[in-house]
Design a protein around this motif. Structure first.
Motif, PDB file in Angstrom:
ATOM      1  N   VAL A  25       0.850  -1.186   0.000  1.00  0.00           N
ATOM      2  CA  VAL A  25       0.000   0.000   0.000  1.00  0.00           C
ATOM      3  C   VAL A  25       0.887   1.238   0.000  1.00  0.00           C
ATOM      4  O   VAL A  25       1.849   1.325   0.751  1.00  0.00           O
ATOM      5  N   VAL A  26       0.542   2.195  -0.861  1.00  0.00           N
ATOM      6  CA  VAL A  26       1.251   3.464  -0.927  1.00  0.00           C
ATOM      7  C   VAL A  26       0.245   4.594  -0.730  1.00  0.00           C
ATOM      8  O   VAL A  26      -0.925   4.466  -1.074  1.00  0.00           O
ATOM      9  N   ILE A  27       0.727   5.680  -0.166  1.00  0.00           N
ATOM     10  CA  ILE A  27      -0.084   6.887  -0.048  1.00  0.00           C
ATOM     11  C   ILE A  27       0.438   7.825  -1.120  1.00  0.00           C
ATOM     12  O   ILE A  27       1.607   8.209  -1.108  1.00  0.00           O
ATOM     13  N   ARG A  28      -0.414   8.180  -2.069  1.00  0.00           N
ATOM     14  CA  ARG A  28       0.021   8.973  -3.207  1.00  0.00           C
ATOM     15  C   ARG A  28      -1.080   9.917  -3.667  1.00  0.00           C
ATOM     16  O   ARG A  28      -2.184   9.912  -3.135  1.00  0.00           O
ATOM     17  N   LEU A  29      -0.754  10.710  -4.683  1.00  0.00           N
ATOM     18  CA  LEU A  29      -1.692  11.671  -5.241  1.00  0.00           C
ATOM     19  C   LEU A  29      -2.374  11.095  -6.469  1.00  0.00           C
ATOM     20  O   LEU A  29      -1.741  10.386  -7.261  1.00  0.00           O
TER      21      LEU A  29
ATOM     22  N   GLY B 237      -7.373  12.873   1.878  1.00  0.00           N
ATOM     23  CA  GLY B 237      -7.444  14.328   1.855  1.00  0.00           C
ATOM     24  C   GLY B 237      -7.301  14.869   0.450  1.00  0.00           C
ATOM     25  O   GLY B 237      -7.410  14.135  -0.538  1.00  0.00           O
ATOM     26  N   THR B 238      -7.044  16.190   0.368  1.00  0.00           N
ATOM     27  CA  THR B 238      -6.912  16.849  -0.917  1.00  0.00           C
ATOM     28  C   THR B 238      -5.713  17.788  -0.905  1.00  0.00           C
ATOM     29  O   THR B 238      -5.234  18.197   0.156  1.00  0.00           O
ATOM     30  N   TYR B 239      -5.253  18.133  -2.104  1.00  0.00           N
ATOM     31  CA  TYR B 239      -4.151  19.072  -2.270  1.00  0.00           C
ATOM     32  C   TYR B 239      -4.428  19.920  -3.501  1.00  0.00           C
ATOM     33  O   TYR B 239      -4.646  19.396  -4.595  1.00  0.00           O
TER      34      TYR B 239
ATOM     35  N   LYS C  63      -5.304  19.716   2.698  1.00  0.00           N
ATOM     36  CA  LYS C  63      -6.272  19.269   3.708  1.00  0.00           C
ATOM     37  C   LYS C  63      -6.189  17.753   3.788  1.00  0.00           C
ATOM     38  O   LYS C  63      -6.648  17.057   2.886  1.00  0.00           O
ATOM     39  N   ILE C  64      -5.565  17.268   4.850  1.00  0.00           N
ATOM     40  CA  ILE C  64      -5.375  15.831   5.024  1.00  0.00           C
ATOM     41  C   ILE C  64      -5.870  15.440   6.405  1.00  0.00           C
ATOM     42  O   ILE C  64      -5.576  16.116   7.391  1.00  0.00           O
ATOM     43  N   ASP C  65      -6.616  14.342   6.473  1.00  0.00           N
ATOM     44  CA  ASP C  65      -7.057  13.801   7.756  1.00  0.00           C
ATOM     45  C   ASP C  65      -5.858  13.100   8.396  1.00  0.00           C
ATOM     46  O   ASP C  65      -5.449  12.026   7.969  1.00  0.00           O
ATOM     47  N   ALA C  66      -5.290  13.742   9.402  1.00  0.00           N
ATOM     48  CA  ALA C  66      -4.063  13.244  10.026  1.00  0.00           C
ATOM     49  C   ALA C  66      -4.258  11.880  10.679  1.00  0.00           C
ATOM     50  O   ALA C  66      -3.358  11.034  10.640  1.00  0.00           O
ATOM     51  N   ASP C  67      -5.422  11.645  11.274  1.00  0.00           N
ATOM     52  CA  ASP C  67      -5.671  10.358  11.934  1.00  0.00           C
ATOM     53  C   ASP C  67      -5.682   9.209  10.936  1.00  0.00           C
ATOM     54  O   ASP C  67      -5.086   8.158  11.177  1.00  0.00           O
ATOM     55  N   LYS C  68      -6.355   9.408   9.801  1.00  0.00           N
ATOM     56  CA  LYS C  68      -6.395   8.356   8.775  1.00  0.00           C
ATOM     57  C   LYS C  68      -5.003   8.100   8.204  1.00  0.00           C
ATOM     58  O   LYS C  68      -4.606   6.951   8.007  1.00  0.00           O
ATOM     59  N   ALA C  69      -4.266   9.183   7.946  1.00  0.00           N
ATOM     60  CA  ALA C  69      -2.930   9.030   7.384  1.00  0.00           C
ATOM     61  C   ALA C  69      -2.010   8.296   8.350  1.00  0.00           C
ATOM     62  O   ALA C  69      -1.274   7.383   7.956  1.00  0.00           O
ATOM     63  N   GLN C  70      -2.057   8.668   9.609  1.00  0.00           N
ATOM     64  CA  GLN C  70      -1.218   8.005  10.619  1.00  0.00           C
ATOM     65  C   GLN C  70      -1.596   6.534  10.758  1.00  0.00           C
ATOM     66  O   GLN C  70      -0.727   5.676  10.905  1.00  0.00           O
ATOM     67  N   ASN C  71      -2.880   6.240  10.672  1.00  0.00           N
ATOM     68  CA  ASN C  71      -3.353   4.855  10.758  1.00  0.00           C
ATOM     69  C   ASN C  71      -2.786   4.025   9.609  1.00  0.00           C
ATOM     70  O   ASN C  71      -2.316   2.894   9.814  1.00  0.00           O
TER      71      ASN C  71
ATOM     72  N   LYS D 160       0.023   0.874   9.591  1.00  0.00           N
ATOM     73  CA  LYS D 160      -0.264  -0.414   8.961  1.00  0.00           C
ATOM     74  C   LYS D 160       0.801  -0.808   7.934  1.00  0.00           C
ATOM     75  O   LYS D 160       0.771  -1.907   7.406  1.00  0.00           O
ATOM     76  N   GLY D 161       1.726   0.114   7.614  1.00  0.00           N
ATOM     77  CA  GLY D 161       2.812  -0.219   6.715  1.00  0.00           C
ATOM     78  C   GLY D 161       2.779   0.480   5.368  1.00  0.00           C
ATOM     79  O   GLY D 161       3.586   0.174   4.504  1.00  0.00           O
ATOM     80  N   ALA D 162       1.866   1.418   5.178  1.00  0.00           N
ATOM     81  CA  ALA D 162       1.803   2.145   3.907  1.00  0.00           C
ATOM     82  C   ALA D 162       2.982   3.101   3.787  1.00  0.00           C
ATOM     83  O   ALA D 162       3.395   3.720   4.761  1.00  0.00           O
ATOM     84  N   LYS D 163       3.534   3.200   2.594  1.00  0.00           N
ATOM     85  CA  LYS D 163       4.671   4.072   2.327  1.00  0.00           C
ATOM     86  C   LYS D 163       4.196   5.297   1.551  1.00  0.00           C
ATOM     87  O   LYS D 163       3.636   5.159   0.459  1.00  0.00           O
ATOM     88  N   PRO D 164       4.399   6.501   2.067  1.00  0.00           N
ATOM     89  CA  PRO D 164       4.012   7.699   1.306  1.00  0.00           C
ATOM     90  C   PRO D 164       5.023   8.001   0.209  1.00  0.00           C
ATOM     91  O   PRO D 164       6.215   7.716   0.345  1.00  0.00           O
ATOM     92  N   SER D 165       4.534   8.574  -0.882  1.00  0.00           N
ATOM     93  CA  SER D 165       5.431   9.018  -1.949  1.00  0.00           C
ATOM     94  C   SER D 165       6.205  10.240  -1.458  1.00  0.00           C
ATOM     95  O   SER D 165       5.919  10.793  -0.403  1.00  0.00           O
ATOM     96  N   ARG D 166       7.194  10.677  -2.224  1.00  0.00           N
ATOM     97  CA  ARG D 166       8.002  11.832  -1.800  1.00  0.00           C
ATOM     98  C   ARG D 166       7.153  13.074  -1.616  1.00  0.00           C
ATOM     99  O   ARG D 166       7.282  13.795  -0.637  1.00  0.00           O
TER     100      ARG D 166
END
Length: 81
Positions: free
Chosen positions: A3-7, A38-40, A50-58, A62-68
């Motif tokens: 899982v990745v966190i990306r745009l 959230g949105t950018y 505007k990012i939901d910090a709780d969801k992102a931290q969760n 769990k092991g998700a890697k955010p993009s740069r």
């Protein structure tokens, strides 16, 4: 499944708008995702992120890697890794 966190790009030509999403790394950029975090809006100078910090931290726990780019946006919001 990695899982990745990306745009994902939304908006029209020359007016970009992005969603910050948690997605499977094998899916295309604007394809299927697991959750919207959230949105950018790069065209706004104030409150463009505007990012939901709780969801992102969760997801990060769990092991998700955010993009740069998302990692820098998360630092602006105050979500540490």
């Amino acid at each position: 499944m990695a899982v990745v966190i990306r745009l994902t790009r939304r908006g029209s030509k020359k007016k970009p708008f992005y969603r910050v999403v948690a997605a499977d790394s094998r899916c295309p950029r604007d394809g299927r995702f697991l959750e919207i975090l959230g949105t950018y809006d790069p065209l706004k100078t104030d409150d463009g992120v505007k990012i939901d910090a709780d969801k992102a931290q969760n997801w990060i726990q769990k092991g998700a890697k955010p993009s740069r780019t998302v990692a820098t946006l998360l630092k602006q919001v105050g979500v540490g890794q």
